[in-house]
Design an enzyme around this catalytic site. Sequence first.
Site, PDB file in Angstrom:
ATOM      1  N   TYR A   1      -7.355 -25.027 -69.794  1.00 15.97           N
ATOM      2  CA  TYR A   1      -6.254 -24.129 -70.182  1.00 15.97           C
ATOM      3  C   TYR A   1      -5.297 -24.892 -71.102  1.00 15.97           C
ATOM      4  CZ  TYR A   1      -2.319 -20.917 -70.089  1.00 15.97           C
ATOM      5  OH  TYR A   1      -1.290 -20.074 -70.473  1.00 15.97           O
TER       6      TYR A   1
ATOM      7  N   LYS B   1      -4.304 -24.039 -75.093  1.00 16.45           N
ATOM      8  CA  LYS B   1      -2.932 -23.803 -75.582  1.00 16.45           C
ATOM      9  C   LYS B   1      -2.490 -24.896 -76.565  1.00 16.45           C
ATOM     10  CE  LYS B   1      -2.082 -19.812 -73.801  1.00 16.45           C
ATOM     11  NZ  LYS B   1      -1.795 -18.650 -74.657  1.00 16.45           N
TER      12      LYS B   1
HETATM   13  P1  NDP Z   1      -0.962 -11.086 -68.000  1.00 17.47           P
HETATM   14  O1  NDP Z   1      -2.180 -11.421 -67.200  1.00 17.47           O
HETATM   15  O2  NDP Z   1       0.118 -10.306 -67.350  1.00 17.47           O
HETATM   16  O3  NDP Z   1      -1.395 -10.369 -69.359  1.00 17.47           O
HETATM   17  C1  NDP Z   1      -2.483 -10.848 -70.115  1.00 17.47           C
HETATM   18  C2  NDP Z   1      -2.861  -9.827 -71.167  1.00 17.47           C
HETATM   19  O4  NDP Z   1      -3.950 -10.352 -71.930  1.00 17.47           O
HETATM   20  C3  NDP Z   1      -3.317  -8.510 -70.553  1.00 17.47           C
HETATM   21  O5  NDP Z   1      -2.783  -7.444 -71.283  1.00 17.47           O
HETATM   22  C4  NDP Z   1      -4.826  -8.563 -70.710  1.00 17.47           C
HETATM   23  O6  NDP Z   1      -5.325  -7.242 -70.919  1.00 17.47           O
HETATM   24  C5  NDP Z   1      -4.977  -9.377 -71.998  1.00 17.47           C
HETATM   25  N1  NDP Z   1      -6.292 -10.001 -72.068  1.00 17.47           N
HETATM   26  C6  NDP Z   1      -6.799 -10.979 -71.295  1.00 17.47           C
HETATM   27  N2  NDP Z   1      -8.080 -11.213 -71.604  1.00 17.47           N
HETATM   28  C7  NDP Z   1      -8.402 -10.340 -72.602  1.00 17.47           C
HETATM   29  C8  NDP Z   1      -9.598 -10.079 -73.337  1.00 17.47           C
HETATM   30  N3  NDP Z   1     -10.725 -10.750 -73.120  1.00 17.47           N
HETATM   31  N4  NDP Z   1      -9.569  -9.105 -74.278  1.00 17.47           N
HETATM   32  C9  NDP Z   1      -8.436  -8.414 -74.517  1.00 17.47           C
HETATM   33  N5  NDP Z   1      -7.272  -8.613 -73.858  1.00 17.47           N
HETATM   34  C10 NDP Z   1      -7.271  -9.572 -72.905  1.00 17.47           C
HETATM   35  O7  NDP Z   1      -0.410 -12.504 -68.467  1.00 17.47           O
HETATM   36  P2  NDP Z   1       0.847 -12.922 -69.372  1.00 17.47           P
HETATM   37  O8  NDP Z   1       1.573 -11.763 -69.908  1.00 17.47           O
HETATM   38  O9  NDP Z   1       1.606 -13.932 -68.584  1.00 17.47           O
HETATM   39  O10 NDP Z   1       0.084 -13.715 -70.511  1.00 17.47           O
HETATM   40  C11 NDP Z   1       0.202 -13.423 -71.877  1.00 17.47           C
HETATM   41  C12 NDP Z   1       0.028 -14.714 -72.666  1.00 17.47           C
HETATM   42  O11 NDP Z   1       1.061 -15.602 -72.301  1.00 17.47           O
HETATM   43  C13 NDP Z   1      -1.286 -15.454 -72.402  1.00 17.47           C
HETATM   44  O12 NDP Z   1      -1.751 -15.952 -73.633  1.00 17.47           O
HETATM   45  C14 NDP Z   1      -0.867 -16.592 -71.483  1.00 17.47           C
HETATM   46  O13 NDP Z   1      -1.705 -17.700 -71.605  1.00 17.47           O
HETATM   47  C15 NDP Z   1       0.526 -16.885 -72.003  1.00 17.47           C
HETATM   48  N6  NDP Z   1       1.449 -17.579 -71.114  1.00 17.47           N
HETATM   49  C16 NDP Z   1       1.720 -17.104 -69.859  1.00 17.47           C
HETATM   50  C17 NDP Z   1       2.638 -17.776 -69.064  1.00 17.47           C
HETATM   51  C18 NDP Z   1       2.945 -17.353 -67.668  1.00 17.47           C
HETATM   52  O14 NDP Z   1       3.415 -18.191 -66.877  1.00 17.47           O
HETATM   53  N7  NDP Z   1       2.761 -16.080 -67.311  1.00 17.47           N
HETATM   54  C19 NDP Z   1       3.372 -18.944 -69.568  1.00 17.47           C
HETATM   55  C20 NDP Z   1       2.999 -19.333 -70.888  1.00 17.47           C
HETATM   56  C21 NDP Z   1       2.099 -18.660 -71.628  1.00 17.47           C
HETATM   57  P3  NDP Z   1      -6.625  -6.620 -70.214  1.00 17.47           P
HETATM   58  O15 NDP Z   1      -6.791  -7.286 -68.888  1.00 17.47           O
HETATM   59  O16 NDP Z   1      -6.327  -5.160 -70.144  1.00 17.47           O
HETATM   60  O17 NDP Z   1      -7.724  -6.932 -71.178  1.00 17.47           O
HETATM   61  C1  8X3 Z   2       1.302 -20.721 -68.247  1.00 21.95           C
HETATM   62  C2  8X3 Z   2       2.251 -21.717 -67.714  1.00 21.95           C
HETATM   63  O1  8X3 Z   2       2.450 -23.901 -66.434  1.00 21.95           O
HETATM   64  O2  8X3 Z   2       1.072 -22.176 -65.463  1.00 21.95           O
HETATM   65  O3  8X3 Z   2       0.944 -20.982 -69.550  1.00 21.95           O
HETATM   66  O4  8X3 Z   2       0.310 -23.391 -67.358  1.00 21.95           O
HETATM   67  S1  8X3 Z   2       1.470 -22.862 -66.699  1.00 21.95           S
END
Ligand code: NDP
Ligand code: 8X3
Length: 254
Positions: free
Chosen positions: A153, A157
């Site tokens: 992961y 990133k």
């Molecule tokens: P969620 O799981 O709430 O949302 C993830 C979204 O990505 C969903 O809408 C999902 O839609 C979509 N997604 C995942 N896989 C696919 C795929 N194969 N095709 C199309 N869509 C996909 O997570 P977050 O909102 O937290 O995450 C959003 C971004 O932020 C990610 O890139 C994550 O790595 C990043 N992030 C998150 C953090 C956290 O702590 N939450 C911190 C830092 C970064 P569906 O399942 O309908 O396909």
């Molecule tokens: C998501 C934040 O710290 O769980 O990108 O990797 S952490």
Amino acid sequence: MRPIAIITGASAGFGRATAIALARNNYDVVITGRRSEKLETVEEAIRSKTDADVLSLTFDIRDKEAVKEACGKLTGKWEAIDVLVNNAGLAAGLSLIHEGDVDDWEQMIDTNIKGLLYITRQITPGMVKREKGHIINIGSIAGKEAYEMGNVYNASKFAVDGLTQAMRIDLVDYGIKVTAVNPGASETEFSLVRFKGDQEQADKVYEGFTPLYAEDIAEAVLFAVSRPPHVNIDDLVIMPTSQARSRKIIRKKT
Ligand code: NDP
Ligand code: 8X3
């Protein structure tokens, strides 16, 4: 004419909140994800709260042909995309490198890196032609520092961080803005997905402190896209106040 934003992964979390925030701020929005029923609820929320036009595109961002086909539907008023929010992504599992699940690794690499590239490749030529556009890549604190068991992961990133820098350089000649938004621990579906539906394990991630919420990140995206033409926000790291590093979180004892 209202500007148009496309937000990947808008069926949940940051993407959903960002689509709603942009729609509330005069954007028409294209929302994408795999779960059409979730996209429908986002569409409903946008239609009930705003005057925005909304188009849902259901596809798996790992599928190069599906991405191409979906972007082919961006015709007429939807053709001129102003903002691309590369948000779709996930963490799958949390394991030491010698114990990791190779299928999880592939899912993260295919979604977080290759998926981001597939859609960027479809959307950026139009931006280049129009000499106008803004790409927001959702990175992570996990792309700034590695942590135990984060390995693949983290790598995915770090790749987003590298690609953001590279896109900024390649696209500056065309007046296109590129921004990375890198959140720390945020309560969305993220941990539930990482732990494959184990709610108890997911809840533990956010125990004893106030994490970020999806709306905090949506506000940052809104801030970046609303700067005047001469200002580009290159790189934002946004953390919960209680989280100083990936694995330095102050938790209240319960
Ligand atoms: P969620 O799981 O709430 O949302 C993830 C979204 O990505 C969903 O809408 C999902 O839609 C979509 N997604 C995942 N896989 C696919 C795929 N194969 N095709 C199309 N869509 C996909 O997570 P977050 O909102 O937290 O995450 C959003 C971004 O932020 C990610 O890139 C994550 O790595 C990043 N992030 C998150 C953090 C956290 O702590 N939450 C911190 C830092 C970064 P569906 O399942 O309908 O396909
Ligand atoms: C998501 C934040 O710290 O769980 O990108 O990797 S952490």
